[in-house]
Structures are given as structure tokens and as C-alpha cells.
Scaffold this motif. Sequence first.
Motif, PDB file in Angstrom:
ATOM      1  N   LYS A   1      -5.294   7.166  -4.647  1.00 44.59           N
ATOM      2  CA  LYS A   1      -4.278   7.352  -3.598  1.00 44.59           C
ATOM      3  C   LYS A   1      -4.935   7.357  -2.224  1.00 44.59           C
ATOM      4  CE  LYS A   1      -0.792  10.586  -1.951  1.00 44.59           C
ATOM      5  NZ  LYS A   1      -0.106  11.897  -2.172  1.00 44.59           N
ATOM      6  N   GLU A   2      -6.116   7.962  -2.126  1.00 40.97           N
ATOM      7  CA  GLU A   2      -6.821   8.004  -0.833  1.00 40.97           C
ATOM      8  C   GLU A   2      -7.202   6.605  -0.365  1.00 40.97           C
ATOM      9  OE1 GLU A   2     -10.824  10.088   1.095  1.00 40.97           O
ATOM     10  OE2 GLU A   2     -10.121  10.644  -0.922  1.00 40.97           O
ATOM     11  N   ASP A   3      -7.612   5.760  -1.292  1.00 36.92           N
ATOM     12  CA  ASP A   3      -7.929   4.373  -0.919  1.00 36.92           C
ATOM     13  C   ASP A   3      -6.687   3.613  -0.470  1.00 36.92           C
ATOM     14  OD1 ASP A   3     -10.544   4.857  -1.569  1.00 36.92           O
ATOM     15  OD2 ASP A   3     -10.391   4.027  -3.595  1.00 36.92           O
ATOM     16  N   ALA A   4      -5.564   3.829  -1.148  1.00 38.42           N
ATOM     17  CA  ALA A   4      -4.318   3.160  -0.761  1.00 38.42           C
ATOM     18  C   ALA A   4      -3.866   3.611   0.624  1.00 38.42           C
ATOM     19  CB  ALA A   4      -3.237   3.427  -1.804  1.00 38.42           C
ATOM     20  N   GLU A   5      -4.021   4.899   0.931  1.00 36.20           N
ATOM     21  CA  GLU A   5      -3.652   5.403   2.267  1.00 36.20           C
ATOM     22  C   GLU A   5      -4.544   4.793   3.342  1.00 36.20           C
ATOM     23  OE1 GLU A   5      -3.978   9.566   1.794  1.00 36.20           O
ATOM     24  OE2 GLU A   5      -1.914   9.837   1.084  1.00 36.20           O
ATOM     25  N   LEU A   6      -5.827   4.622   3.005  1.00 37.86           N
ATOM     26  CA  LEU A   6      -6.744   3.990   3.965  1.00 37.86           C
ATOM     27  C   LEU A   6      -6.333   2.552   4.257  1.00 37.86           C
ATOM     28  CD1 LEU A   6      -9.318   4.103   5.660  1.00 37.86           C
ATOM     29  CD2 LEU A   6     -10.614   3.440   3.605  1.00 37.86           C
ATOM     30  N   ILE A   7      -5.932   1.825   3.207  1.00 37.84           N
ATOM     31  CA  ILE A   7      -5.464   0.444   3.404  1.00 37.84           C
ATOM     32  C   ILE A   7      -4.239   0.424   4.300  1.00 37.84           C
ATOM     33  CG2 ILE A   7      -4.459  -1.551   2.221  1.00 37.84           C
ATOM     34  CD1 ILE A   7      -6.221  -0.879  -0.187  1.00 37.84           C
ATOM     35  N   ARG A   8      -3.303   1.336   4.091  1.00 30.82           N
ATOM     36  CA  ARG A   8      -2.097   1.389   4.920  1.00 30.82           C
ATOM     37  C   ARG A   8      -2.438   1.714   6.371  1.00 30.82           C
ATOM     38  NH1 ARG A   8       2.373   5.678   3.203  1.00 30.82           N
ATOM     39  NH2 ARG A   8       0.660   7.058   3.824  1.00 30.82           N
ATOM     40  N   GLU A   9      -3.358   2.644   6.606  1.00 32.48           N
ATOM     41  CA  GLU A   9      -3.742   3.004   7.971  1.00 32.48           C
ATOM     42  C   GLU A   9      -4.402   1.813   8.694  1.00 32.48           C
ATOM     43  OE1 GLU A   9      -6.270   6.333   7.577  1.00 32.48           O
ATOM     44  OE2 GLU A   9      -4.671   7.733   6.954  1.00 32.48           O
ATOM     45  N   GLN A  10      -5.270   1.100   7.973  1.00 31.64           N
ATOM     46  CA  GLN A  10      -5.948  -0.036   8.599  1.00 31.64           C
ATOM     47  C   GLN A  10      -4.974  -1.184   8.881  1.00 31.64           C
ATOM     48  OE1 GLN A  10      -9.124   0.051   9.742  1.00 31.64           O
ATOM     49  NE2 GLN A  10      -8.932   2.204   9.135  1.00 31.64           N
ATOM     50  N   ALA A  11      -3.965  -1.346   8.000  1.00 29.15           N
ATOM     51  CA  ALA A  11      -2.936  -2.355   8.271  1.00 29.15           C
ATOM     52  C   ALA A  11      -2.158  -2.005   9.529  1.00 29.15           C
ATOM     53  CB  ALA A  11      -1.996  -2.465   7.072  1.00 29.15           C
ATOM     54  N   ASP A  12      -1.829  -0.698   9.718  1.00 29.73           N
ATOM     55  CA  ASP A  12      -1.151  -0.264  10.944  1.00 29.73           C
ATOM     56  C   ASP A  12      -2.030  -0.512  12.162  1.00 29.73           C
ATOM     57  OD1 ASP A  12       1.114   0.537   9.610  1.00 29.73           O
ATOM     58  OD2 ASP A  12       0.443   2.615   9.356  1.00 29.73           O
TER      59      ASP A  12
ATOM     60  N   SER B   1       0.823  -1.208   0.000  1.00 31.26           N
ATOM     61  CA  SER B   1       0.000   0.000   0.000  1.00 31.26           C
ATOM     62  C   SER B   1       0.857   1.258   0.000  1.00 31.26           C
ATOM     63  CB  SER B   1      -0.937  -0.016   1.214  1.00 31.26           C
ATOM     64  OG  SER B   1      -0.197  -0.058   2.427  1.00 31.26           O
ATOM     65  N   SER B   2       2.012   1.226   0.678  1.00 29.50           N
ATOM     66  CA  SER B   2       2.900   2.388   0.673  1.00 29.50           C
ATOM     67  C   SER B   2       3.442   2.649  -0.737  1.00 29.50           C
ATOM     68  CB  SER B   2       4.057   2.173   1.652  1.00 29.50           C
ATOM     69  OG  SER B   2       3.571   2.033   2.969  1.00 29.50           O
TER      70      SER B   2
END
Length: 465
Positions: A248-259, A234-235
Motif C-alpha cells: 500500500k505504501e508503494d501504491a501511495e508513493l506512485i499516486r503522489e508522484q503522479a500528482d 494507483s488509487s
Amino acid sequence: MTQSELGLISEDQRSNWIRLRTMILLRWVAIVGQITAITVAQRMYNLQLELGLCYLAIGVSIIGNLIAIFVFPENKRLSETENFLMVMFDLLQLCFLLYLTGGLNNPFSLLVLGPVTVSASVLTLRSTLILGSTALVLVTLMVNFHLPLRTEDGFVLRIPDIFVFGQWIAICIALLFISLYSRRITLEMHSMSDALAATQMALARAQKLNDLGGVVAAAAHELGTPLATIKLTSSELVDELEDRPELKEDAELIREQADRCRDILRSMGRAGKDDLHMRQAPLIEVIREAAEPHQDRGKEILIEDGPGPGGENAQPQILRQPEIIHGLRNLVQNAVDFARTSVWIEALWTEDIISIRIVDDGRGFPPHLIGRIGDPFMRRRRSEGEKKARPEYEGMGLGLFIAKTLLERTGAELSFANASDPYQSDRSTGQRKGAIVEVVWPRALIVPIPLEIGMGVGENQPIKI
């Protein structure tokens, strides 16, 4: 712990345990004995009996048994009412036969004890009182009302009145004594059985929590790699989608949820980690873990530690066994329940022993119960004033038994005492004048053998799911 939580069985439920086949078998034995006694009395001793009525009474029992055999299934268990009616029928049938055969002049009159003893062992107190009272009334009536035993020549067989009176007294005393004795023993056996079941449930629950912690730690470990992959991918997508803001907003959301998933699993894994080196802990930490659930109940819990005479200064590492933690927790709960303001937990160690003493500033143990502490007796009902003073206390008298049983399984010896007279009027709060519970282990039983320098703690045991 409440009765529903422990799964304890009430007296009414126990009375439903008796199988119909068991009562039928006992009745067949009684029928065979009655027929044998009547036959011997008539043929060998030529006694003149009311054979028609005697065989009628026995025949009713036979018919009842046959109906029960052919109508009801073999695995039928009798209810409290059905048990009561069967035992009452046996008592009335036996007393009727005794009435026909000389009353208390008949040496078999002692058999009246049988149905009442059975009642005291398996039925409720109410049913036992009714059956016992009925037996006493019938035995008393048979002193004067009965058909005499006559020989072939018409001679009446009877014992002197003073012996009849003695027979009546003996049967009445036996009815009371044997009933009370049988009921007391049965209740204590049931109480011990319930307490042991509660102990096993408490230990199983603690072990299940430990096992669950190990499963959570394994899940956190196994999910770490795929979550790291998701975050890395996702990064990279975030960097590559600079010119496409909606993706890009969807990819950032995926990264946040993974964290977020990583943080949750990390906290769960930290709470449930069960590596070998976590199976032991400093003595004070184990005590704190046991006392933690009762820290916020309005009483101050003070933990004191120190080496005893000849003991080393370093605090020992002890095994984090579920029995130790749960047993100490029950003792702390009991102290907090009855303390006024403070509870002291004193830890002491020497080269040979490890001791934990729990003291409170309450009224102490009742002196007449100190010798019985640790027995699974049911405590009396609390008054409304006691409920308001200790709203959290929901115990049933099993807490100390459970604690004693669990701790003794680890090799501990427990002693109970009072710091002062519990009936003393001038008792100030904040002083160690209440109950004292001391737990002492031989050091070798709960202190693991120290590992040599450079030696690993061993392989972790695989978790089976």
C-alpha cells in the motif's frame, strides 16, 4: 549582449576570409599588364629599358604564383600575416619596376594606390598603416632615385620638376584619402552586417522560446491522460491493499508522484501555452512583459496609460509579436542602464495610432549622437567609474539598432530626443529630464481585427516535432 553571444566577427577573423586563389588571380592580371606595358614601350616607342631587371621582377611574381598554385590547395584561405606579406610583396615589386622605368615620370606610378587600397579593405589597421607608410616612403624616394627613361637616340624623357612634385603630392594625398575612404566604408559595411546578424539572432532566439513554449504545452496536454490513468489505478490499488501495508505504501508513493508530474506539467503548460487567443494581449500587459526582466535592477519602472484625444477608453488588444516584445525590452534596458532612479513608460492610444514613450531621469543622449542613434556603431570603452555605476550594462552599441530594426519591421516609427539640456548642471533625480524614445504604430498594424460575437478563434496549428 556580449560579442561572443552575438557571434560577431573580429577584424582579424575577417582578414582570414580572403582566398589565396583571389590574390593569385589579381597578381596574374598585374603581371599581364606589366608585360604589356614594357613590350609596348620597347617595340612601339623604342624606349631603352633595363629589360633584364624588369623581366626579373616580373619573373619573380610569376614564380611566386606558380608555387602558390601547385603547393597550396585551391580552397586555402590566407591568414592575416600571409595576406600582409603578399600585398607587401606586390607593393615592393611594383615600386621596383617604377624605379627601373622613370620613377614618378612614369604615368603608371598611380598604380601604387592598388596594394594600399586592398590592404585598407581586407587587413587590420596595423597592417594598413605599415603598408601605407611603406608606400609613402618609396614614392618619396622615387622622386630623386630612379633610372631615367631614354629614347633610342639617348634622349631622357622626363616631366618638369614642378609636375614631378605635383605627382608626388597627388599620390600621397590619394594614398591617404582612398585608404581612409575604403577602410571607413568597409568598416561600416562590416558593422551593419554584424548588427543585422545580431538582430536576426535575437529574433530567432525569441521565436525559439515561443516555439518551445508551444511544444511544452502540447507535451503537458498529451501526457495528461496517461498520468490520470496512473493516478486512478494507483488509487484503486491503495484501497485494495489495506491488509498489505508494505505494498500500500508503494501504491501511495506512485499516486503522489503522479500528482507531482501533473502539477509540473500544468505549470509548464500554463507558461508555454500558445493557442491563437494567446497571440494577442492588452497593451499594458505586453509592456509589462517587455519590462519584466529589468524590474529588479534597482531602478523604479512606472507604467502609465490612457487614451489620447478622441481615443476610446477601452485599452486595445495588440499582437504579441516577438519583434515588439524584444524591441521594447531593449529600449527599456537602455533606459534603465542610464537612468538615475526612475524610468517612465507612457502608453497612449487613439483611433488611428498607438504610442509608447520611454523616458528616464538620466543625463540623456549626447547631443552630437542623436542623429546617429539607431546606427550600429560600437560604443566607446567604459571607464571604471561607469562600470561601477552600471554593472549590468554589457552592451556594444547594438541594442538600440536591434530595437529600432525589430520595431520598424512591425511598422513602427521611432524618434529620439532629450527632455532637457544634457549638460545642465542642476539636475534633480525623479524628474523626467533624461532621454526620450517614442515608438508610434498605425493602429491597424498591431491591433487585430476583432472577432464577431460567436465566432471561434480558429483551429490551433499542429506542432511538428
